[in-house]
Design an enzyme around this catalytic site. Structure first.
Site, PDB file in Angstrom:
ATOM      1  CB  SER A  79      35.186  19.374  16.125  1.00 34.08           C
ATOM      2  OG  SER A  79      34.718  17.870  16.339  1.00 34.08           O
ATOM      3  CB  THR A 189      32.298  19.222  21.194  1.00 37.33           C
ATOM      4  OG1 THR A 189      32.866  20.665  21.096  1.00 37.33           O
ATOM      5  CG2 THR A 189      32.620  19.044  22.675  1.00 37.33           C
ATOM      6  CB  THR A 207      36.158  20.293  22.389  1.00 38.40           C
ATOM      7  OG1 THR A 207      35.567  21.145  21.008  1.00 38.40           O
ATOM      8  CG2 THR A 207      36.596  21.313  23.246  1.00 38.40           C
ATOM      9  NE  ARG A 217      36.292  29.348  23.021  1.00 42.19           N
ATOM     10  CZ  ARG A 217      35.818  28.475  22.596  1.00 42.19           C
ATOM     11  NH1 ARG A 217      36.285  27.407  22.398  1.00 42.19           N
ATOM     12  NH2 ARG A 217      34.402  28.675  22.682  1.00 42.19           N
ATOM     13  CB  VAL A 218      39.341  27.654  27.870  1.00 41.00           C
ATOM     14  CG1 VAL A 218      38.730  26.457  28.332  1.00 41.00           C
ATOM     15  CG2 VAL A 218      41.100  27.358  27.870  1.00 41.00           C
ATOM     16  N   GLY A 219      36.824  27.252  25.864  1.00 44.84           N
ATOM     17  CA  GLY A 219      35.090  27.244  25.755  1.00 44.84           C
ATOM     18  C   GLY A 219      34.723  26.592  27.264  1.00 44.84           C
ATOM     19  CG  ASP A 220      31.086  24.642  26.232  1.00 50.50           C
ATOM     20  OD1 ASP A 220      31.655  24.855  25.186  1.00 50.50           O
ATOM     21  OD2 ASP A 220      30.222  23.707  26.220  1.00 50.50           O
ATOM     22  CB  THR A 240      28.326  20.359  21.127  1.00 57.54           C
ATOM     23  OG1 THR A 240      29.125  20.518  20.019  1.00 57.54           O
ATOM     24  CG2 THR A 240      26.628  20.176  20.623  1.00 57.54           C
ATOM     25  N   GLY A 241      28.484  23.555  20.932  1.00 62.46           N
ATOM     26  CA  GLY A 241      27.924  24.888  20.353  1.00 62.46           C
ATOM     27  C   GLY A 241      29.155  25.868  20.879  1.00 62.46           C
ATOM     28  N   GLY A 243      30.836  27.779  22.993  1.00 62.44           N
ATOM     29  CA  GLY A 243      30.986  27.657  24.421  1.00 62.44           C
ATOM     30  C   GLY A 243      30.920  28.943  25.410  1.00 62.44           C
TER      31      GLY A 243
END
Ligand code: ASP
Length: 330
Positions: A79, A189, A207, A217-220, A240-241, A243
């Site tokens: 991850s 993450t 992450t 794509r970008v998460g949190d 984590t999780g 995003g």
């Protein structure tokens, strides 16, 4: 009424007074000892690297930086960094951010070919007039600063991606089976928060993002306020999780603000989760996993998740501990 309870009551009742009351009490209180906390039990290894720094009176910033480099370099951790799961095009794109006690921040997003995204994020913070650099620009910046270009896709992540291509179904909604599978495959993450001997807080988050995401794509995780937030007067939080859901509620910032007004770290994590449930409804929230961790200025820590099986690794002078998070839904 003990001191912490008093702080919470004062803070909740009179927000305008809360900070000055906290400051006075903090100044009078014995400084808490150093501590580092991370998302997920297997990151106890990363905590040890951070503890090496903290136990020698090093800074929280150096501690979180050194700490998260451990999973970044681990090819079996799917991850983060080397060996991270790729996007749907088979490209490993990493996101990371770092924040120190003075509100300095640095972040990279969708960075390819570099094992230690966190080190590039720190350079963004320390060597540029900017706070976020993405994609090709982030890679160019890394290469200009001596980072080596590497292939982050390993034989096993390539094989799993090729299996995934047979159905090509992207399903970020996290079932319990999926959570179990991910824990077995290692974890997600890493978000890490530390308080050092000089009573300063810092945090880092890194992450490779959700497996098989769309390219770009970008998460949190690299977003200050979502995947990580530090306010040296109050505390720090990380996530984590899924995003997209953490960004929706500015998760880490929401937690720090809840602590500012008197909540414990655990209560603050729950408050942020409840905000998502209120916004999107219980049926929706039951299908996603988010895990939050928080650490306050007094060295108190806590965590909470939407679904079961989220853990937090803790390291203090008393040794290592794993906390299994309370959760909202079965
Ligand atoms: N929060 C990360 C992201 O959305 C993924 C994770 O923690 O598993 O990119």
């Amino acid at each position: 009424m003990n001191r912490r309870r008093f702080i919470r009551v004062v803070s909740a009742a009179t927000p305008a007074l809360a900070l000055s009351s906290l400051d006075v009490l903090a100044a009078k209180s014995k400084s808490p000892s150093p501590i580092v906390v991370s998302t997920w039990e297997p990151n106890a290894k990363a905590n040890e690297a951070a503890w090496e720094v903290l136990s020698k009176k090093g800074s929280a910033l150096d501690a979180v930086h050194q700490g998260v480099m451990i999973p970044e370099a681990d090819p079996d951790d799917n991850s983060v960094g080397l060996g991270g799961n790729p996007d749907r095009d088979g490209r490993v794109t990493c996101d990371a951010c770092i924040m120190d006690h003075q509100g300095n921040i640095g972040s990279v997003m969708c960075l390819e070919h570099i094992v230690h995204a966190i080190s590039v994020a720190r350079l963004v913070m320390e060597k540029t007039p900017h706070v976020q650099i993405v994609g090709d620009g982030a890679l160019q910046f890394a290469l200009e600063n001596g980072f080596r270009k590497e292939n982050l896709l390993t034989a096993s992540t390539r094989e799993r991606w090729q299996q995934w291509l047979k159905t090509s179904k992207y399903n970020p909604m996290t079932t319990l089976d999926d959570i179990q599978r991910r824990i077995q495959q290692n974890h997600d993450t890493i978000g890490m928060l530390a308080l050092d001997a000089s009573h300063q807080l810092s945090g880092a988050c890194t992450t490779s993002g959700m497996a098989y995401k769309m390219h770009g794509r970008v998460g949190d995780s690299p977003i200050i306020g979502a995947g990580l937030y530090v306010d040296n007067e109050v505390g720090a939080a990380s996530a984590t999780g899924v995003g997209e859901e953490v960004v929706r509620i500015c998760g880490s910032h929401t937690i720090v603000e809840a602590m500012r007004y008197g909540m414990t770290p655990e209560e603050a994590c729950l408050t942020a989760l409840k905000r998502l449930v209120k916004m999107k409804g219980e049926a929706y929230a039951r299908k996603v996993q988010i895990g939050f961790i928080a650490l306050n200025k007094y060295g108190e820590y806590g965590c909470y998740s939407l679904l079961p099986n989220f853990t937090m690794a803790v390291r203090t002078s008393s040794g290592a501990e794993v906390v299994t998070a309370k959760y909202m839904f079965e």
